[in-house]
Design an enzyme around this catalytic site. Structure first.
Site, PDB file in Angstrom:
ATOM      1  N   PRO A   9       0.802  -1.231   0.000  1.00 46.51           N
ATOM      2  CA  PRO A   9       0.000   0.000   0.000  1.00 46.51           C
ATOM      3  C   PRO A   9       0.833   1.277   0.000  1.00 46.51           C
ATOM      4  CG  PRO A   9      -0.040  -1.023   2.166  1.00 46.51           C
ATOM      5  CD  PRO A   9       0.607  -2.012   1.231  1.00 46.51           C
ATOM      6  N   ASN A  10       0.335   2.236  -0.739  1.00 42.78           N
ATOM      7  CA  ASN A  10       0.891   3.591  -0.832  1.00 42.78           C
ATOM      8  C   ASN A  10       2.162   3.687  -1.673  1.00 42.78           C
ATOM      9  OD1 ASN A  10      -1.069   4.993   0.917  1.00 42.78           O
ATOM     10  ND2 ASN A  10      -0.228   3.683   2.522  1.00 42.78           N
ATOM     11  N   ARG A  17       4.648  11.090  -2.401  1.00 46.14           N
ATOM     12  CA  ARG A  17       4.423  10.679  -1.020  1.00 46.14           C
ATOM     13  C   ARG A  17       5.664  10.992  -0.165  1.00 46.14           C
ATOM     14  NH1 ARG A  17       4.725   4.454   1.114  1.00 46.14           N
ATOM     15  NH2 ARG A  17       4.036   4.930   3.216  1.00 46.14           N
ATOM     16  N   TYR A  22      10.889   9.174   1.384  1.00 40.55           N
ATOM     17  CA  TYR A  22      10.971   8.151   0.338  1.00 40.55           C
ATOM     18  C   TYR A  22      11.674   8.614  -0.937  1.00 40.55           C
ATOM     19  CZ  TYR A  22       7.737   5.756   3.413  1.00 40.55           C
ATOM     20  OH  TYR A  22       7.178   5.148   4.507  1.00 40.55           O
ATOM     21  N   ASN A  73       8.157  -5.587  -1.003  1.00 36.09           N
ATOM     22  CA  ASN A  73       8.032  -4.432  -0.121  1.00 36.09           C
ATOM     23  C   ASN A  73       6.565  -4.377   0.257  1.00 36.09           C
ATOM     24  OD1 ASN A  73       7.854  -2.056   1.251  1.00 36.09           O
ATOM     25  ND2 ASN A  73       9.012  -0.833  -0.233  1.00 36.09           N
ATOM     26  N   ALA A  76       3.235  -0.940   4.829  1.00 32.37           N
ATOM     27  CA  ALA A  76       2.746  -0.978   6.208  1.00 32.37           C
ATOM     28  C   ALA A  76       2.319  -2.382   6.633  1.00 32.37           C
ATOM     29  CB  ALA A  76       1.584  -0.003   6.362  1.00 32.37           C
ATOM     30  N   GLU A  97      13.069  -9.231   1.332  1.00 37.66           N
ATOM     31  CA  GLU A  97      12.284  -8.113   1.859  1.00 37.66           C
ATOM     32  C   GLU A  97      13.046  -6.814   1.604  1.00 37.66           C
ATOM     33  OE1 GLU A  97      11.679  -8.411   6.086  1.00 37.66           O
ATOM     34  OE2 GLU A  97      10.675  -6.466   6.215  1.00 37.66           O
ATOM     35  N   HIS A  99      12.826  -2.431   1.878  1.00 36.98           N
ATOM     36  CA  HIS A  99      12.187  -1.176   2.272  1.00 36.98           C
ATOM     37  C   HIS A  99      13.037  -0.026   1.763  1.00 36.98           C
ATOM     38  CE1 HIS A  99       9.299  -3.259   4.723  1.00 36.98           C
ATOM     39  NE2 HIS A  99      10.295  -4.003   5.176  1.00 36.98           N
ATOM     40  N   ARG A 106      13.313   4.712  12.198  1.00 34.39           N
ATOM     41  CA  ARG A 106      12.048   5.448  12.220  1.00 34.39           C
ATOM     42  C   ARG A 106      11.229   5.078  13.475  1.00 34.39           C
ATOM     43  NH1 ARG A 106       9.269   4.985   6.576  1.00 34.39           N
ATOM     44  NH2 ARG A 106       8.033   6.670   7.516  1.00 34.39           N
TER      45      ARG A 106
HETATM   46  C1  DQA Z   1       8.252   1.110   3.616  1.00 36.66           C
HETATM   47  C2  DQA Z   1       8.372   1.321   5.126  1.00 36.66           C
HETATM   48  C3  DQA Z   1       7.042   1.058   5.805  1.00 36.66           C
HETATM   49  O1  DQA Z   1       7.162   1.268   7.207  1.00 36.66           O
HETATM   50  C4  DQA Z   1       5.978   1.983   5.269  1.00 36.66           C
HETATM   51  O2  DQA Z   1       4.725   1.674   5.862  1.00 36.66           O
HETATM   52  C5  DQA Z   1       5.893   1.976   3.794  1.00 36.66           C
HETATM   53  C6  DQA Z   1       7.135   1.967   3.021  1.00 36.66           C
HETATM   54  C7  DQA Z   1       9.553   1.493   2.885  1.00 36.66           C
HETATM   55  O3  DQA Z   1       9.696   1.098   1.730  1.00 36.66           O
HETATM   56  O4  DQA Z   1      10.407   2.192   3.448  1.00 36.66           O
HETATM   57  O5  DQA Z   1       4.819   2.069   3.208  1.00 36.66           O
HETATM   58  O6  DQA Z   1       7.992  -0.261   3.361  1.00 36.66           O
END
Ligand code: DQA
Length: 145
Positions: A9-10, A17, A22, A73, A76, A97, A99, A106
Site C-alpha cells: 500500500p501507498n 508521497r 521516500y 516491499n 505498512a 524483503e 524497504h 524510524r
Molecule cells: C516502507 C516502510 C514502511 O514502514 C511503510 O509503511 C511503507 C514503506 C519502505 O519502503 O520504506 O509504506 O515499506
C-alpha cells in the site's frame, strides 16, 4: 525464471508521497529500474503494486504455485499483517524483503517485521538501489536458492 517484485500500500504514490522520507523517484521509476536490472542480470521480472491486501495475498499464492522468487516491499503490512506473512511462508523460492527507507531509524512500530524471519535477505534504507541489490542477488549464482 520470473521474479515477482511485489509492492504494497501507498507505494504507487512514490514521488509525491513524503519525498523527504521516500525520495523523489516515482513508482514508474521503480518499475523501470527493476526492469533494467533484470535485463542486466538475465532475469524476467514482473513488478506489481496494490493497495488491496487480498490481492497481495493472491499474488503470493501465485508465486508459491509457480515457484517464483519474490522481492517484497509489503509497506505498512510488513508491521501489521499475519495474513501476508502466512501467504509469504508458503513460498518455495527465496523471498527478499525490501524497504526504501531505513525502518529501524524510524518510529518504533516500524521496527517489527512479520516478514524478516522468513526472508532470505532484508534490504532497508537504500531506496531504489535496494530493489536493484535484491534482483542482482537473485540473479547471481548464490542468490537463486
Ligand atoms: C516502507 C516502510 C514502511 O514502514 C511503510 O509503511 C511503507 C514503506 C519502505 O519502503 O520504506 O509504506 O515499506
Amino acid at each position: 525464471m520470473t521474479v515477482l517484485v511485489l509492492n504494497g500500500p501507498n507505494l504507487g504514490r512514490l514521488g509525491v508521497r513524503e519525498p523527504d522520507v521516500y525520495g523523489t523517484a516515482t513508482y514508474a521509476d521503480l518499475v523501470a529500474r527493476c526492469e533494467a536490472v533484470a535485463v542486466e542480470v538475465g532475469l524476467d521480472v514482473e513488478v506489481r503494486q496494490t493497495d488491496d491486501e487480498a490481492e497481495m495475498i493472491g499474488w503470493l499464492h501465485e508465486a508459491a504455485d509457480t515457484r517464483s522468487p519474490v522481492v517484497l516491499n509489503a509497506g505498512a503490512w510488513t508491521h501489521t499483517s499475519v495474513a501476508v506473512r502466512d501467504a509469504a511462508s508458503q513460498l518455495t523460492e527465496p523471498l527478499i524483503e525490501v524497504h526504501l527507507s531505513n525502518v529501524h531509524a524510524r518510529e518504533p512500530f516500524r521496527h517489527t517485521s512479520y516478514i524478516s524471519d522468513i526472508a532470505a535477505a532484508v534490504v532497508v534504507g537504500m531506496g531504489l538501489d535496494g530493489y536493484a541489490a535484491a534482483l542482482r542477488h537473485l540473479g547471481s549464482d548464490s542468490g537463486g536458492s
